[in-house]
Design a protein around this motif. Structure first.
Motif, short mmCIF file in Angstrom:
data_model
loop_
_atom_site.label_atom_id
_atom_site.label_comp_id
_atom_site.label_asym_id
_atom_site.label_seq_id
_atom_site.Cartn_x
_atom_site.Cartn_y
_atom_site.Cartn_z
N GLY A 250 12.19 2.40 6.43
CA GLY A 250 12.92 1.33 5.99
C GLY A 250 12.76 0.86 4.37
O GLY A 250 13.53 0.38 3.60
N ALA A 251 11.33 0.91 4.12
CA ALA A 251 10.73 0.68 3.02
C ALA A 251 11.56 1.74 2.02
O ALA A 251 11.83 1.28 0.66
N PHE A 252 11.72 2.92 2.26
CA PHE A 252 12.09 3.89 1.28
C PHE A 252 13.72 3.83 1.08
O PHE A 252 14.29 3.77 0.04
N ASN A 253 14.29 3.59 2.31
CA ASN A 253 15.69 3.42 2.26
C ASN A 253 16.04 2.14 1.62
O ASN A 253 17.29 2.04 0.87
N ALA A 254 15.52 1.03 1.83
CA ALA A 254 15.74 -0.28 1.08
C ALA A 254 15.61 0.01 -0.46
O ALA A 254 16.21 -0.68 -1.33
N GLN A 255 15.04 1.06 -1.11
CA GLN A 255 15.10 1.20 -2.58
C GLN A 255 15.67 2.46 -2.81
O GLN A 255 15.49 3.06 -3.88
N ALA B 122 0.85 -1.25 0.14
CA ALA B 122 0.09 0.13 -0.04
C ALA B 122 0.89 1.15 0.18
O ALA B 122 0.47 2.42 -0.44
N MET B 123 2.01 1.20 0.59
CA MET B 123 2.79 2.39 0.57
C MET B 123 3.47 2.37 -0.92
O MET B 123 4.04 3.55 -1.17
N GLN B 124 3.93 1.47 -1.48
CA GLN B 124 4.59 1.52 -2.91
C GLN B 124 4.29 2.48 -3.82
O GLN B 124 5.06 3.02 -4.45
N PRO B 125 2.96 2.61 -3.83
CA PRO B 125 2.58 3.90 -5.01
C PRO B 125 3.13 5.08 -4.37
O PRO B 125 3.57 5.83 -5.40
N VAL B 126 3.33 5.47 -3.25
CA VAL B 126 4.05 6.73 -2.67
C VAL B 126 5.36 6.63 -3.03
O VAL B 126 6.01 7.62 -3.47
N VAL B 127 6.20 5.62 -2.79
CA VAL B 127 7.41 5.49 -3.23
C VAL B 127 7.64 5.70 -4.65
O VAL B 127 8.64 6.16 -5.10
N ASP B 128 6.75 5.21 -5.50
CA ASP B 128 7.06 5.04 -7.09
C ASP B 128 6.49 6.35 -7.48
O ASP B 128 6.55 6.70 -8.60
N GLU C 107 14.41 14.36 -0.46
CA GLU C 107 14.42 14.49 -1.73
C GLU C 107 13.40 13.63 -2.37
O GLU C 107 12.68 14.00 -3.27
N ASP C 108 13.41 12.15 -2.14
CA ASP C 108 12.75 11.35 -2.74
C ASP C 108 11.23 11.09 -1.93
O ASP C 108 10.10 10.76 -2.18
N TYR C 109 11.44 11.49 -0.51
CA TYR C 109 10.27 11.22 0.38
C TYR C 109 10.47 12.34 1.49
O TYR C 109 11.55 12.67 1.93
N ILE C 110 9.39 12.75 2.04
CA ILE C 110 9.58 13.49 3.23
C ILE C 110 8.25 13.00 4.08
O ILE C 110 7.65 12.06 3.97
#
Length: 432
Positions: A291-296, A271-277, A302-305
């Motif tokens: 951790g989900a952001f950092n793992a990618q 469910a978080m992945q669309p935000v990451v993408d 920059e890529d997330y706040i």
């Protein structure tokens, strides 16, 4: 009836860098716990946990590495049951405990969730282990107080999490004409931003399976009621049929209108992945999400706040994972070794660096704190100064029966089985 003291209506003590009273201990020493319940077979330890995906799995593996270094002669067995924020693991655990075949230790949320296990005489007092390992000196006094039930302690926390965090994709916000550096101050401002994002054809907000929706709902309650009003839900000073809860339900319903229902069958990470993408703007999730952001290989800032759920600034919605000593455990000596590792500096640093949470220990040096990325350092600072409240979705605020009933009511409402008025009445019934 025994009651676990809750993290409700208190101000967190500052995370003072107090001197540790000794090594996080493998010496046997004298303990105050009569009979030293953890003495016995130490050939093995069987651990029931739901950490079986993403950063949680990586964190557990980091703990396993520390365990194998400190206790190379003890067989380490992970009995992991994934999914549902621990709901599947708890169902299996309940069956095992009822059958008299407990694991050597099991994961549980610190706080009111433990009440049922204590009342059923299924877990043992480990207060003496706190004395032996000098944990009362290592953990903040506020945490010790909230782990204590009738003068006894029944679990050892491995970490502290914050639940009221919005994770956002700044590129999606910019595309909608929203300044990522200007955080909405309340839910109405946040909803106005979501309307702009929706107009650009992007999903404003994502949620997944039932527990993630309860997680979102509790933060909406916190935003509309404030810390005192939210805490009042658990001591009776705020009524579940009050106007404040009615307002929160309306806000929750509006927020749900911005979500993608196709994700309602997914756990938190998909469910978080669309935000990451960059396909969605926001997700409300605990700080394990970092951790989900950092793992990618996504870059903080920059890529997330991230920021507190609008309206909850200055409040830390608390939960913690902890481990127990079940009555009748086959390898209590192995359990003692596990509790030693998860409470040690080495274990807490290794685990929390991977998981995105912060150590429960307050005695880290500046150098040790400096190992943590920006988010964790900011969470440590917030935990030291913000008002602490207890999570409903993660077992800190209410016993299992009540939190499950609230979860069922939320699921029914989200899936169209009740209207707002019926939902509120079901919340009243769930907490009687």
């Amino acid at each position: 009836m025994r009651r676990i003291k809750l993290f409700a209506g208190i101000a967190a003590a500052a995370l003072a860098l107090a001197a540790c009273g000794g090594n996080a201990g493998t010496d046997s020493g004298d303990a105050s716990n009569e009979g030293k319940a953890w003495e016995g077979d130490d050939s093995e330890v069987v651990i029931t946990t739901w950490w079986e995906a993403g950063s949680e799995k990586v964190g557990f593996e980091a703990l396993g590495d520390v365990f194998k270094q400190k206790y190379p002669d003890i067989t380490f067995t992970k009995a992991a049951i994934a999914g549902g924020g621990g709901s599947q693991a708890k169902q299996k655990l309940a069956a095992d405990l009822a059958a008299g075949s407990p694991p050597d230790t099991f994961q549980a949320h610190a706080g009111a969730e433990l009440t049922d296990y204590i009342d059923a005489d299924q877990i043992l007092d480990v207060s003496g282990l706190y004395d032996e390992l000098k944990l009362k000196e290592a953990f903040p006094a506020t945490l010790i107080d909230r782990l204590t039930s009738d003068g006894k302690i029944y679990s050892v926390p491995s970490n502290i999490h914050r639940a009221n965090v919005v994770w956002a994709n700044p590129a999606v916000l910019k595309e909608a004409g929203i300044d990522p550096m200007k955080q909405p101050q309340n839910l109405d401002e946040w909803i106005a931003d979501m309307e702009k994002i929706q107009a650009k054809g992007k999903t404003p907000l994502t949620v997944g399976i039932a527990w993630t929706r309860l997680h979102l709902f509790e933060t909406v309650l916190l935003a509309d009621l404030g810390a005192d009003g939210y805490n009042g839900l658990f001591d009776g000073t705020t009524k579940w049929d009050s106007e404040g809860v009615t307002k929160a339900i309306k806000h929750f319903e509006k927020l749900l209108s911005f979500t993608d229902k196709a994700l309602y069958t997914e756990d938190w990470e998909p469910a978080m992945q669309p935000v990451v993408d960059g396909k969605a703007a926001y997700n409300v999730m605990g700080d394990w999400a970092v951790g989900a952001f950092n793992a990618q290989n996504k870059k903080d800032g920059e890529d997330y706040i991230y920021f507190p759920v609008p309206g909850t600034q200055g409040t830390f919605d608390f939960l913690a994972d902890s481990f127990t000593l079940p009555k009748g455990a086959a390898h209590p000596g192995g359990t003692r070794a596990w509790l030693d590792v998860i409470s040690s500096k080495e274990g807490q640093i290794a685990f929390n660096l991977a998981k995105g949470s912060i150590p429960a220990r307050s005695d880290l040096t500046d150098e040790e704190r400096g190992q943590f990325p920006q988010y964790q350092q900011s969470a440590m600072e917030s935990f030291g100064k913000d008002t602490i409240v207890s999570s409903i979705a993660h077992g800190a605020a209410l016993p299992v029966k009540s939190s499950n009933a609230i979860s069922d009511a939320v699921a029914k409402f989200v899936e169209g089985g009740s209207n707002a008025e019926q939902f509120q009445m079901e919340l009243v019934d769930a907490t009687k």
